[in-house]
Scaffold this motif. Structure first.
Motif, PDB file in Angstrom:
ATOM      1  N   ASP A 217     -28.434  -8.135  -6.857  1.00 20.09           N
ATOM      2  CA  ASP A 217     -27.238  -8.107  -7.694  1.00 20.09           C
ATOM      3  C   ASP A 217     -26.669  -9.527  -7.728  1.00 20.09           C
ATOM      4  O   ASP A 217     -26.912 -10.309  -6.815  1.00 20.09           O
ATOM      5  CB  ASP A 217     -26.253  -7.126  -7.037  1.00 20.09           C
ATOM      6  N   ASP A 295     -23.558  -0.454  -8.742  1.00 20.40           N
ATOM      7  CA  ASP A 295     -23.363  -0.673 -10.158  1.00 20.40           C
ATOM      8  C   ASP A 295     -23.252  -2.185 -10.333  1.00 20.40           C
ATOM      9  O   ASP A 295     -22.295  -2.772  -9.812  1.00 20.40           O
ATOM     10  CB  ASP A 295     -22.088   0.033 -10.621  1.00 20.40           C
ATOM     11  N   GLU A 297     -26.842  -2.109 -10.006  1.00 21.01           N
ATOM     12  CA  GLU A 297     -28.227  -1.936  -9.541  1.00 21.01           C
ATOM     13  C   GLU A 297     -28.861  -0.639 -10.049  1.00 21.01           C
ATOM     14  O   GLU A 297     -30.062  -0.578 -10.304  1.00 21.01           O
ATOM     15  CB  GLU A 297     -28.284  -1.924  -8.003  1.00 21.01           C
TER      16      GLU A 297
END
Ligand code: AMP
Ligand code: GLY
Length: 422
Positions: A217, A295, A297
């Motif tokens: 991320d 989020d 990912e």
């Protein structure tokens, strides 16, 4: 009767969860509560429900009346507030941790204590609920250091401070200023670690562990990891640092010891366990645990997953999950398109152009923060608005496809990072 799923949440993660669940064998319906305009418009998804994530009684009533096979929870807040306990006492199948187990994310101090007991590598830290004590500590401490709000802060409660002045200001705004309310009245101050980051998410029933692919991320708003932290500006899977040995090391040195520790504390963990790690020169260190999928990912992870995701989650809830690996996933990349002003003050209300482009089968635009105006046009309605997600044989292919697709979408002030996955 086919399988019927209910997804709780409203963002890009929940769009991806619902879309992937809908691809499973023998699936009849997938509802999302409350979802968003983009989820409602997805032809693979049955529809959105006008029920808030915190309205457990209304969610329970819907699940009962509609014979929902399994409820899957996206965000952390309802988990921390006990949605799983609520559903289980009503005899309903739900995937996620109990409120007690969700403390692993809800309190960073708790999570650090569990890691210490489980002997999981993590940065040295001190916890403060008195501002004067915290300030005395930073005046003596080596910088850079890291200041974290103890409680939930939407991914924004972490400051990497370069100087005593910056630390003092941060502590004042977190503690006296209650920048994140109760969440920042207690703070952690920890050592600054360096190295690439890795997101590692597993499905677990508390004993058996099935890892999803690794991912990476990008949390800073700006290219080259500059500017403030966000919820995440994009993600790629697999992580550039991935290896089978690394995955095994994380399962054995991090995941299993934490699961054992949670069981010993009387709060066995089942659900998605997400370890945010930094790969330091001394090996993987845990930055934090989340008790849910990441989020953004989730968007590349699920778009690239070659397995029946609903069947996996159902086996976990039914007690038949087996330790092991899923079949190899493709590579995938998600680029978050964000509103002007994000993360501080997102500018909303502009018409989004280009969503009707034919992106082809290897690309999907997941909606995080959209609504529609009277004419039916999509409008940006949040900070993170869309996750343009593409899969490919290699991370480079996936990346190229995602950036190509992102070029077709536009609204006033839209911005995104051009270095996701590199
Ligand atoms: P967290 O919410 O704890 O994962 O922190 C958010 C982000 O802050 C992480 O993804 C890292 O980029 C950064 N971060 C957190 N803890 C540290 C640390 N001890 N050293 C360096 N960076 C950190
Ligand atoms: N993308 C980071 C998170 O979901 O916590």
């Amino acid at each position: 009767m086919g399988r019927r799923y209910l997804v709780v949440g409203a963002g890009g993660r929940e769009h991806a969860l619902a879309w992937k669940l809908a691809q499973g064998a023998d699936v009849e319906s997938v509802w999302v509560a409350p979802g968003n305009a983009g989820i409602a418009a997805d032809p693979d998804i049955t529809g959105c429900l006008d029920i808030a994530v915190g309205d457990f009684s209304a969610l329970e009533a819907f699940a009962k009346e509609n014979d929902v096979t399994l409820t899957v929870v996206g965000p952390e807040a309802p988990l921390v507030d006990g949605i799983v306990d609520h559903f289980q006492s009503a005899g309903l199948a739900i995937f996620g941790p109990s409120a007690a187990a969700a403390q692993l994310e809800a309190s960073k101090a708790f999570s650090k204590e569990v890691m210490r007991k489980a002997e999981v590598p993590t940065a040295n830290f001190a916890v403060f609920d008195d501002e004067a004590d915290a300030i005395a500590h930073i005046e003596m401490a080596r910088h850079p250091l890291v200041i974290k709000a103890d409680g939930l802060a939407g991914g924004k409660g972490v400051v990497i401070s370069q100087s005593v002045d910056e630390s003092r200001e941060t502590l004042q705004s977190f503690m006296a200023g209650a920048k994140f309310g109760e969440s920042s009245k207690t703070v952690l101050i920890e050592d600054f670690l360096e190295g690439p980051e890795l997101s590692f998410i597993v499905v677990t029933d508390g004993e058996n562990v099935v890892p999803l692919a690794t991912s990476r991320d990008h949390k800073r708003v700006g290219e080259g990891d500059t500017g403030p932290n966000t919820g995440g500006m994009g993600a790629i899977t697999p992580s550039p640092n991935d290896s089978l040995d690394l995955q095994t090391e994380i399962v054995e040195m991090v995941i299993r010891p934490v699961l054992r520790q949670m069981k010993q504390r009387g709060a066995p963990f089942s659900g998605f366990l997400y370890a945010g790690l930094m790969l330091t020169q001394d090996g993987p260190y845990v930055l934090e645990f989340n008790v849910r999928m990441g989020d953004p990912e989730t968007q590349p992870l699920l778009f690239a997953l070659n397995a029946d995701f609903g069947a996996l989650l159902e086996s976990c809830v039914a007690g038949t999950l087996k330790d092991g690996r899923l079949s190899e996933s493709d590579a995938a990349c998600a680029i978050v398109l964000a509103s002007a002003g994000y993360p501080a003050t997102p500018q909303k209300g502009f018409v989004i152009e280009g969503l009707d482009t034919d992106f082809g089968p290897h690309t999907k635009v997941f909606h995080a923060g959209t609504t529609r105006d009277d004419s039916g046009a999509f409008i940006n309605n949040g900070g993170r608005v869309l996750a343009v997600t593409a899969r490919g044989a290699s991370p480079a292919d996936a990346r190229e496809r995602a950036y190509e697709a992102a070029q077709h979408i536009h609204w006033e002030g839209m911005h995104f990072r051009r270095d996701i996955g590199v």
